[in-house]
Design a protein around this motif. Sequence first.
Motif, PDB file in Angstrom:
ATOM      1  N   ASP A 109      26.735 -25.169  37.036  1.00  0.00           N
ATOM      2  CA  ASP A 109      25.863 -26.165  37.665  1.00  0.00           C
ATOM      3  C   ASP A 109      25.613 -27.344  36.720  1.00  0.00           C
ATOM      4  O   ASP A 109      25.655 -28.511  37.131  1.00  0.00           O
ATOM      5  CB  ASP A 109      24.536 -25.514  38.050  1.00  0.00           C
ATOM      6  CG  ASP A 109      23.600 -26.493  38.753  1.00  0.00           C
ATOM      7  OD1 ASP A 109      23.952 -26.946  39.854  1.00  0.00           O
ATOM      8  OD2 ASP A 109      22.532 -26.803  38.192  1.00  0.00           O
ATOM      9  N   GLY A 127      27.019 -31.336  37.136  1.00  0.00           N
ATOM     10  CA  GLY A 127      26.129 -32.480  37.022  1.00  0.00           C
ATOM     11  C   GLY A 127      26.609 -33.477  35.994  1.00  0.00           C
ATOM     12  O   GLY A 127      26.593 -34.704  36.223  1.00  0.00           O
ATOM     13  N   THR A 164      29.829 -35.394  37.275  1.00  0.00           N
ATOM     14  CA  THR A 164      29.615 -36.480  38.233  1.00  0.00           C
ATOM     15  C   THR A 164      29.231 -37.773  37.525  1.00  0.00           C
ATOM     16  O   THR A 164      29.470 -38.869  38.047  1.00  0.00           O
ATOM     17  CB  THR A 164      28.526 -36.119  39.258  1.00  0.00           C
ATOM     18  OG1 THR A 164      27.287 -35.848  38.570  1.00  0.00           O
ATOM     19  CG2 THR A 164      28.926 -34.896  40.064  1.00  0.00           C
ATOM     20  N   GLN A 165      28.661 -37.675  36.327  1.00  0.00           N
ATOM     21  CA  GLN A 165      28.259 -38.865  35.578  1.00  0.00           C
ATOM     22  C   GLN A 165      29.429 -39.535  34.858  1.00  0.00           C
ATOM     23  O   GLN A 165      29.363 -40.724  34.541  1.00  0.00           O
ATOM     24  CB  GLN A 165      27.168 -38.506  34.565  1.00  0.00           C
ATOM     25  CG  GLN A 165      25.875 -38.030  35.202  1.00  0.00           C
ATOM     26  CD  GLN A 165      24.808 -37.727  34.172  1.00  0.00           C
ATOM     27  OE1 GLN A 165      24.714 -38.387  33.134  1.00  0.00           O
ATOM     28  NE2 GLN A 165      23.979 -36.732  34.440  1.00  0.00           N
ATOM     29  N   ARG A 225      19.496 -31.576  27.621  1.00  0.00           N
ATOM     30  CA  ARG A 225      20.244 -32.204  28.702  1.00  0.00           C
ATOM     31  C   ARG A 225      20.525 -33.680  28.381  1.00  0.00           C
ATOM     32  O   ARG A 225      21.611 -34.178  28.672  1.00  0.00           O
ATOM     33  CB  ARG A 225      19.470 -32.083  30.010  1.00  0.00           C
ATOM     34  CG  ARG A 225      20.199 -32.632  31.245  1.00  0.00           C
ATOM     35  CD  ARG A 225      21.510 -31.895  31.495  1.00  0.00           C
ATOM     36  NE  ARG A 225      22.214 -32.404  32.655  1.00  0.00           N
ATOM     37  CZ  ARG A 225      22.226 -31.806  33.841  1.00  0.00           C
ATOM     38  NH1 ARG A 225      21.548 -30.667  34.019  1.00  0.00           N
ATOM     39  NH2 ARG A 225      22.895 -32.306  34.848  1.00  0.00           N
ATOM     40  N   GLU A 234      24.264 -35.407  28.122  1.00  0.00           N
ATOM     41  CA  GLU A 234      24.731 -36.571  28.876  1.00  0.00           C
ATOM     42  C   GLU A 234      25.362 -37.596  27.947  1.00  0.00           C
ATOM     43  O   GLU A 234      26.405 -38.191  28.263  1.00  0.00           O
ATOM     44  CB  GLU A 234      23.561 -37.178  29.656  1.00  0.00           C
ATOM     45  CG  GLU A 234      23.095 -36.287  30.799  1.00  0.00           C
ATOM     46  CD  GLU A 234      21.861 -36.815  31.493  1.00  0.00           C
ATOM     47  OE1 GLU A 234      21.352 -37.886  31.059  1.00  0.00           O
ATOM     48  OE2 GLU A 234      21.392 -36.184  32.461  1.00  0.00           O
TER      49      GLU A 234
END
Length: 478
Positions: free
Chosen positions: A23, A27, A30-31, A453, A457
Amino acid sequence: MTAASQDYLPDDRYFGPDARQKDIALGLYTQVRDLPLICPHGHVEPRLFSDPDASFGSPSEFFIIPDHYVFRMLYSRGVSLEALGVPRIDGGPTEQDHRKIWQIFAEHFYLFRGTPTSQWLKQEFHDLFGINEPLTGDNAQAIYDQIDARLKSPEFSPRPLFEQFNIEILCTTDAATDTLEHHRALRDSGWRGDIRPTFRPDAVVNLGSPGWRAQIDLLSNVSSIAVTDYAHFIQALEQRRAFFKDMGAQATDHAAQTAQTARLSDREADAIFQRALRGEDTDEDAARFTAHMLMEMARMSAEDGLVMQIHIGSLRDHNRDVAARFGRDKGADIPLHTTFTRELQPLLNTYGTDPRFRLVIFTLDESTYSRELAPLAGHYPALRIGPPWWFFDSLNGMEYYFERIVETAGLYNTAGFNDDTRAFPSIPARHDLWRRASVNWIAGLVARGIVTRADAEAMAHATAYGLAKATYRFANSE
């Protein structure tokens, strides 16, 4: 994505089975999925783009005949290169019926199960040609027709695909003696695609290169410097580097069996060079001269700012029969045991802390990742570790790379990704595999509480885009 597409090419491919990690990985993916592609090292021919009307030929010419990743697997199972249409040096007979070649390929496609080649090809089939089923002998001709029709369509040519692929920068690899006529034609055409040359002097620097003496004559011609001794040889190389840089080059590229570096005196270097001009050089001469010239290339890079890349550890053309009949680079290059700590010490002690110098090292010996390369890159400011190369440009190769390097070197002493391919249409699939493998590894760090997180990223963006752009000093990279 349709149900058939999802079964053929799942959205969560390459991600680990743990639900939480998967999961997080989705996420992160997609970035970064749609970020532009930075392609700082590869072997796509610039002539593909210099002619606005260029085409890719038949499906067999597109996927099989030029791709040693494909035909080496079939060759390993007893399919002759002649049967696959690979041209022979002597002009002898090879299969000319491209439908027959495709049929052989389709009937043997199962051989690629579990390999990165299979994943690249499946994604190309799906994304470029709308194919949602496995290639087999039964559907071979129908799929051939589907691909052939698309290849013949006006929009399916190199320049439109370059834009469709969202490539920001593409670097080619060009001999030191190349006139860069195709790059000049691209510059003069007004087309906005950013395609840059890379200076590769192996054919004139490595004394054992085939046709070395003829290459020296060619170097004299293109540089307008009579290369009659070592001093003029260095002048000619410096002149060519300046020309490449003026044409947009950001980097050089060098291949060697070992990472040995050593400084010779000008007198020693000229003595070896003179023996080579007479055809009297030895294997020891060649090894010493290559080690010295890596030092000279580092000096030049510190002075002109071109990023220096070294690819280490391939025994080229292991199969002598294949090399004699079909030429170089026909799928018979095999990795060698390689070491770096002592070998690079002369170069890094001289240039490793010079802020003008940038060195990217690639290896085919994975055992050196944690033992040597990560500690070296974690110390010397000039050094970056290139991504998994060639046989290790794979899911397992990438996971091993991250696990063995980052704890010691840190992520930001790695060079991001480059596709290193001759197969232009495979570039998006190769980058996609890297981006998925990267975020899956990063998601594992989040799941175990190692990074936040927000850290994840930033790391995902770096691996997909920022590291490659910064390593090769492209504009606005910092």
